[in-house]
Design a protein around this motif. Structure first.
Motif, PDB file in Angstrom:
ATOM      1  N   LYS A 214     -27.387  -7.455  24.445  1.00 17.06           N
ATOM      2  CA  LYS A 214     -27.547  -8.714  25.170  1.00 17.06           C
ATOM      3  C   LYS A 214     -28.544  -8.596  26.308  1.00 17.06           C
ATOM      4  CE  LYS A 214     -23.014 -10.478  23.862  1.00 17.06           C
ATOM      5  NZ  LYS A 214     -21.726 -11.052  24.310  1.00 17.06           N
ATOM      6  N   LYS A 236     -30.032  -8.676  15.983  1.00 14.68           N
ATOM      7  CA  LYS A 236     -28.865  -9.495  16.304  1.00 14.68           C
ATOM      8  C   LYS A 236     -28.696  -9.582  17.815  1.00 14.68           C
ATOM      9  CE  LYS A 236     -23.919  -9.956  15.270  1.00 14.68           C
ATOM     10  NZ  LYS A 236     -22.763  -9.342  14.560  1.00 14.68           N
ATOM     11  N   ASN A 237     -28.601 -10.805  18.326  1.00 12.18           N
ATOM     12  CA  ASN A 237     -28.284 -11.120  19.726  1.00 12.18           C
ATOM     13  C   ASN A 237     -29.396 -10.785  20.712  1.00 12.18           C
ATOM     14  OD1 ASN A 237     -25.717 -12.001  18.956  1.00 12.18           O
ATOM     15  ND2 ASN A 237     -24.820  -9.955  19.212  1.00 12.18           N
ATOM     16  N   GLY A 259     -29.365 -13.337  14.954  1.00 14.57           N
ATOM     17  CA  GLY A 259     -29.266 -14.057  16.214  1.00 14.57           C
ATOM     18  C   GLY A 259     -30.220 -13.473  17.228  1.00 14.57           C
ATOM     19  N   THR A 261     -33.066 -14.150  20.697  1.00 18.15           N
ATOM     20  CA  THR A 261     -34.284 -14.895  21.025  1.00 18.15           C
ATOM     21  C   THR A 261     -35.454 -13.954  20.797  1.00 18.15           C
ATOM     22  OG1 THR A 261     -33.122 -16.229  22.672  1.00 18.15           O
ATOM     23  CG2 THR A 261     -35.522 -16.171  22.801  1.00 18.15           C
ATOM     24  N   GLY A 293     -29.851 -17.169  12.128  1.00 12.55           N
ATOM     25  CA  GLY A 293     -29.455 -17.553  13.476  1.00 12.55           C
ATOM     26  C   GLY A 293     -30.513 -17.159  14.475  1.00 12.55           C
ATOM     27  N   GLY A 294     -30.288 -17.584  15.715  1.00 10.39           N
ATOM     28  CA  GLY A 294     -31.217 -17.245  16.778  1.00 10.39           C
ATOM     29  C   GLY A 294     -32.429 -18.145  16.812  1.00 10.39           C
ATOM     30  N   THR A 295     -33.311 -17.866  17.765  1.00  7.84           N
ATOM     31  CA  THR A 295     -34.577 -18.583  17.915  1.00  7.84           C
ATOM     32  C   THR A 295     -35.715 -17.594  17.709  1.00  7.84           C
ATOM     33  OG1 THR A 295     -33.633 -20.176  19.471  1.00  7.84           O
ATOM     34  CG2 THR A 295     -36.029 -19.922  19.478  1.00  7.84           C
ATOM     35  N   ASP A 316     -27.949 -21.908  11.802  1.00 10.83           N
ATOM     36  CA  ASP A 316     -28.510 -22.639  12.944  1.00 10.83           C
ATOM     37  C   ASP A 316     -29.779 -21.983  13.468  1.00 10.83           C
ATOM     38  OD1 ASP A 316     -27.405 -20.356  13.967  1.00 10.83           O
ATOM     39  OD2 ASP A 316     -26.166 -21.342  15.487  1.00 10.83           O
ATOM     40  N   ALA A 317     -30.489 -21.304  12.598  1.00  6.13           N
ATOM     41  CA  ALA A 317     -31.737 -20.655  13.005  1.00  6.13           C
ATOM     42  C   ALA A 317     -32.751 -21.682  13.502  1.00  6.13           C
ATOM     43  CB  ALA A 317     -32.320 -19.872  11.834  1.00  6.13           C
TER      44      ALA A 317
END
Length: 715
Positions: A214, A236-237, A259, A261, A293-295, A316-317
Motif C-alpha cells: 500500500k 495488486k494494490n 488493483g 494505481t 481492478g485498479g486504475t 471495476d478496472a
C-alpha cells in the motif's frame, strides 16, 4: 522532349510535431486534415490535440544529484530464514533460504540487489523507504525463487533508477550468482542477466514476480526497459509508476493487474506486453494480459497493451491509454541514420534525384529504394539518399523509368527550390494521377524495436491513417482475442483503439481467432484509424461504447450487435464487415448511433440479401457523404425486426439503402431538406418510433425500417 509540370506544393505542417511512431496528419485530396465529423453539440477533436495529462516530474525524471557510491541501506529480517543476505562491494545478495522468508530494506544504495533464493521457497522483499540506483548493472536482478514479491510498505515512497546506457538486445551470456555459479537464463529478447552483459530492464526476474503493498514504488529506466519477468507478473494494490525507454511492464507468460494505481510511460515501446503463447505443464494458457481492478494510465509510443494471446478487461478496472503522438512522452522508436535522408513515395513507378544548391553551385544525388512498407491500404516506398551539408536549398526531380536520374534535361516533374526542413528527415511525395503533393515527415525503420505495425485488414476493412509510422501504435491489441466484460476504458490512439489479430502463429497449436468480444464496460475511444477492429468476429452484447472519432468505427470479418449502447463518429464507414459470403453484419438488440463520412453500415458479402440482417435494436444512421449510403451491401439485406432510421444524401447512393428483400412491406422512405440541429422524428400510429438531432444539414433520403406507413417530421 523536356516536360515541365508545375509541382503543387502543399505543406501539411503542424506548429508542434511530437517525434513518434507516426508522424503527420492524414490528408485528403485537397490537402486538408481528414478528421472525423463532429456530432451535434461537440467540438471536433483533431489529431494534433492530446487529452493526456502531464505526470509529476518525480515519476518521469531521474534526479541529477544522486550521490556516487551511496550506501546507507539497512536490511532487516522479518520472518523465515535469518541472515540470508550478503554484501560484496556494491551488490546485496539474498540467498540460502530454508523456508519462506520476508526481509525489508530502507535507505539509499548505489548498486544492485540480487535475489537468488532457489526454487523451493517464496521470498518477499519489503521496501520501507528505499532509493536504489545503478549506472553499471540493472538495479534488481531476480535469478531464482518459487515466487518473489516486491512490496512497498504502507506510507513509504520508494525509488529505483536505472541510469545505464542502452543495452543491446542481441547479447547473450550467463549470470554469476552468489555461490559463484553461472546461470544461463536467456530472456525472450536473447539477453541474459550477467555481470558483463546486464539485461535491459531495471527490474528483471526469471521467476514469477508479484508487485504489491500500500506504499508507492517509482521505477525510472533512462535508456532501457522498466520491469520484466520471464514468467508471470502480478500487480495488486500498489501505487506504481514506471517510466522507461522501451517496455514498461512485461511478463513473458502473463501480466495480471488486480488493483492499485499504475502509471506507465514507455517513450519508445509498449506499455504492457506479453510474448509466450504456449500452455504450461499445469495446463495454463500463457500470453494473456488481464486487468480486473485498479486504475492504469498508459502513455506509450507504440502499443498501450500488446498481448501475445488475449487481452481481458473486467471488473471495476479503469484504463486510460494514449499512444504515439497522443502521449506527450513519445520519442522516436528508431531514429534515421545521420548520413541519410529519405523520399517516401506512394508509387514505385518513378525514380528520384535530389539537387543540392548553394548559389550557382549544385550537386545531384540519386535516391535508391531502401524499404517497402505495407500500410494496408497504401504501400510506401522509401528511397534513401545522401545527406550533404553546406547547401542552402534543394530541388527534387521525379523521373519515369526510361529517363536518366541525376540530370535536369528530361524529367517528369520537379519541385520548386525549397529549403530542407531540419525538423524532419523525410520528403513525402504522394502521386494521384498527374498531380503530386508533398509534405515533411520522419523516417522510422520497420525493423526497429517493438515490432511492425499491423496491416489494415482484409476485404472491405481499410487502413484510414496513411501517415502512421512503421510500428504498431494501437491502444489495446491481442494476437488472439480481446475480451471486455467490465471496466471504464479510455483510449486515444494513432492506430486502431482496440485490435485483435488472426494471423499470429500461436505456440499452443491453435489458430488465432482475431475476435473482439464486448459484453460490458464503458469505452470512450478516439483513433486516427479504426475504432474497434477484429480480424475475426466482433461481438457486442453489452456495455457502452462511445467512439468519438475514427476512420471506421466497428470493423470485423463479421460484426454482431446483440446489445449495449454504441455511438460512432467516423470519417469513413461506421460499421464494416469484410466477409464476401454469408451474413456479414447482424443486429439483434441494443442501441446504435452512427454519424459517418462514408457508408453508415457496409457489408461486403455477396450472398443474396444476407449482407446485413436486422432482427432487433434501435438504430440511427446518418451518412453525410453523397458518394456513400446509409446502408450499403453488395447483394442486399434482410429486415426481420427492430427500429432502423437511415439517412443519407438524396443525390447519393440511396438505392443501396433500399435494397431489402421485403422493403415495400416493412419500410417507409421520403426525401426531406434537413438542417443542422433539427430534430427528425419518425412516428408510427401516432407514437414516436425513432428520432435524431441532425448532426449536419442534408438534402436527405430518409428511410425507416419497421413500418410501411411511418410518418416523418422535422422541427
Amino acid at each position: 522532349m523536356k516536360k515541365i509540370l508545375s509541382f503543387i506544393l502543399i505543406f501539411v505542417l503542424s506548429l508542434t510535431m511530437l517525434a513518434s511512431c507516426g508522424k503527420n496528419a492524414n490528408t485528403s485530396d485537397g490537402g486538408e486534415t481528414n478528421n472525423p465529423p463532429s456530432p451535434p453539440g461537440q467540438t471536433q477533436t483533431t489529431g494534433g490535440d492530446s487529452a493526456a495529462e502531464s505526470i509529476d516530474n518525480e515519476k518521469t525524471d531521474i534526479p541529477g544529484d544522486l550521490p556516487e557510491n551511496a550506501d546507507t541501506l539497512s536490511v532487516s529480517y522479518v520472518s523465515g530464514t535469518n541472515n540470508c543476505w550478503t554484501t560484496s562491494g556494491n551488490t546485496l545478495t539474498f540467498s540460502g533460504l530454508t523456508e519462506d522468508t520476508i526481509c525489508s530494506v530502507s535507505g539509499e544504495f548505489d548498486g544492485q540487489i540480487i535475489i537468488d533464493v532457489g526454487d523451493n521457497y517464496r521470498f518477499e522483499l519489503e521496501f520501507c523507504g528505499v532509493t536504489l540506483y545503478s549506472g553499471e548493472k540493472n538495479p534488481i536482478s531476480i535469478l531464482s525463487g518459487d515466487k518473489v514479491t516486491l512490496t512497498a510498505k504502507k506510507g513509504s515512497k520508494n525509488y529505483i533508477y536505472d541510469t545505464r546506457e542502452a543495452i543491446s538486445s542481441n547479447t547473450t551470456s550467463g549470470n554469476t550468482a552468489s555461490d559463484g555459479t553461472t546461470s544461463g537464463n536467456t530472456t525472450s529478447d536473447n539477453t541474459t542477466s550477467n555481470d558483463a552483459t546486464p539485461v535491459s530492464s531495471a527490474v528483471y526476474s526469471v521467476c514469477d514476480l508479484n508487485l504489491g503493498g500500500k506504499g508507492e514504488l517509482i521505477v525510472i529506466s533512462a535508456n532501457n526497459n522498466g520491469i520484466h519477468t520471464k514468467k508471470d507478473l502480478e500487480v495488486k494494490n500498489l501505487t506504481l509508476s514506471v517510466t522507461c525507454a522501451d517496455n514498461a511492464l512485461k511478463g513473458n507468460d502473463s501480466v495480471d493487474i488486480i488493483g492499485g494505481t499504475i502509471t506507465l510511460v514507455a517513450k519508445s515501446g509498449d506499455g504492457i506486453k506479453t510474448t509466450d503463447t504456449d500452455v504450461s505443464i499445469k495446463g495454463n494458457q500463457r500470453g494473456t494480459v488481464s486487468v480486473s481492478g485498479g486504475t492504469v494510465n498508459i502513455y506509450a509510443a507504440c502499443d498501450g497493451i500488446d498481448a501475445a494471446y488475449n487481452a481481458e478487461i473486467s471488473g471495476d478496472a479503469v484504463i486510460n491509454v494514449y499512444t504515439d503522438r497522443y502521449s506527450p512522452y513519445s520519442e522516436d522508436v528508431e531514429s534515421a541514420k545521420t548520413d541519410s535522408r529519405y523520399i517516401r513515395a506512394t508509387s514505385d513507378a518513378y525514380k528520384y534525384s535530389v539537387k543540392y544548391i548553394i548559389g550557382d553551385d549544385y550537386k545531384f544525388v540519386n535516391a535508391t529504394l531502401s524499404k517497402t512498407v505495407n500500410g494496408g491500404r497504401t504501400n510506401y516506398y522509401y528511397y534513401s539518399f545522401e545527406k550533404l551539408d553546406g547547401y542552402d536549398s534543394i530541388q527534387v526531380f521525379v523521373y519515369s523509368s526510361s529517363q536518366e536520374q541525376g540530370q535536369e534535361g528530361e524529367y517528369t516533374v520537379k519541385t520548386d527550390t525549397v529549403s530542407w526542413n531540419d525538423s524532419y528527415d523525410t520528403f513525402a511525395i504522394e502521386s494521384r494521377g498527374a498531380r503530386f503533393t508533398y509534405n515533411w515527415t520522419n523516417y522510422s525503420s520497420v525493423d526497429g524495436w517493438g515490432g511492425p505495425g499491423g496491416q489494415g485488414g482484409q476485404g472491405g476493412m481499410q487502413d484510414g491513417n496513411n501517415e502512421k509510422g512503421d510500428h504498431s501504435t494501437k491502444g489495446i491489441k491481442a494476437d488472439n482475442e480481446v475480451v471486455i466484460s467490465g471496466g471504464v476504458i479510455t483510449v486515444k490512439s494513432y492506430d486502431n483503439a482496440i485490435h485483435a489479430n488472426s494471423d499470429a502463429t500461436l505456440e499452443n497449436g491453435e489458430t488465432a481467432t482475431g475476435n473482439v468480444t464486448i459484453s460490458g464496460g464503458t469505452l470512450t475511444l478516439y483513433s486516427k484509424d479504426g475504432g474497434i477492429h477484429a480480424d475475426g468476429t466482433l461481438n457486442v452484447s453489452g456495455g457502452k461504447i462511445d467512439i468519438t472519432g475514427c476512420y471506421e468505427g466497428l470493423e470485423g470479418m463479421f460484426v454482431n450487435v446483440k446489445g449495449g449502447d454504441v455511438s460512432i463518429v467516423s470519417s469513413d464507414d461506421g460499421i464494416n464487415a469484410a466477409t464476401t459470403s454469408g451474413t456479414g453484419i447482424t443486429f439483434e438488440g441494443g442501441k446504435v448511433y452512427i454519424y459517418a463520412g462514408g457508408d453508415g453500415i457496409d457489408s461486403n458479402s455477396r450472398t443474396s440479401f444476407q449482407g446485413i440482417v436486422f432482427s432487433g435494436g434501435d438504430i440511427v444512421i446518418v451518412s453525410s457523404s453523397g458518394g456513400n449510403s446509409s446502408i450499403d451491401t453488395e447483394q442486399g439485406y434482410t429486415y426481420n425486426g427492430g427500429n432502423v432510421l437511415a439517412i443519407c444524401p438524396a443525390n447519393g447512393m440511396g438505392n443501396e439503402s433500399t435494397n431489402c428483400r421485403n422493403f415495400s412491406s416493412v419500410a417507409t422512405k421520403t426525401t426531406m431538406n434537413l438542417t443542422n440541429g433539427q430534430t427528425l422524428t419518425v412516428s408510427v400510429n401516432g407514437e414516436v418510433a425513432s428520432s435524431v438531432a441532425m448532426p449536419c444539414g442534408l438534402s436527405a433520403l430518409v428511410i425507416y425500417l419497421g413500418s410501411a406507413s411511418a410518418s416523418f417530421s422535422a422541427a
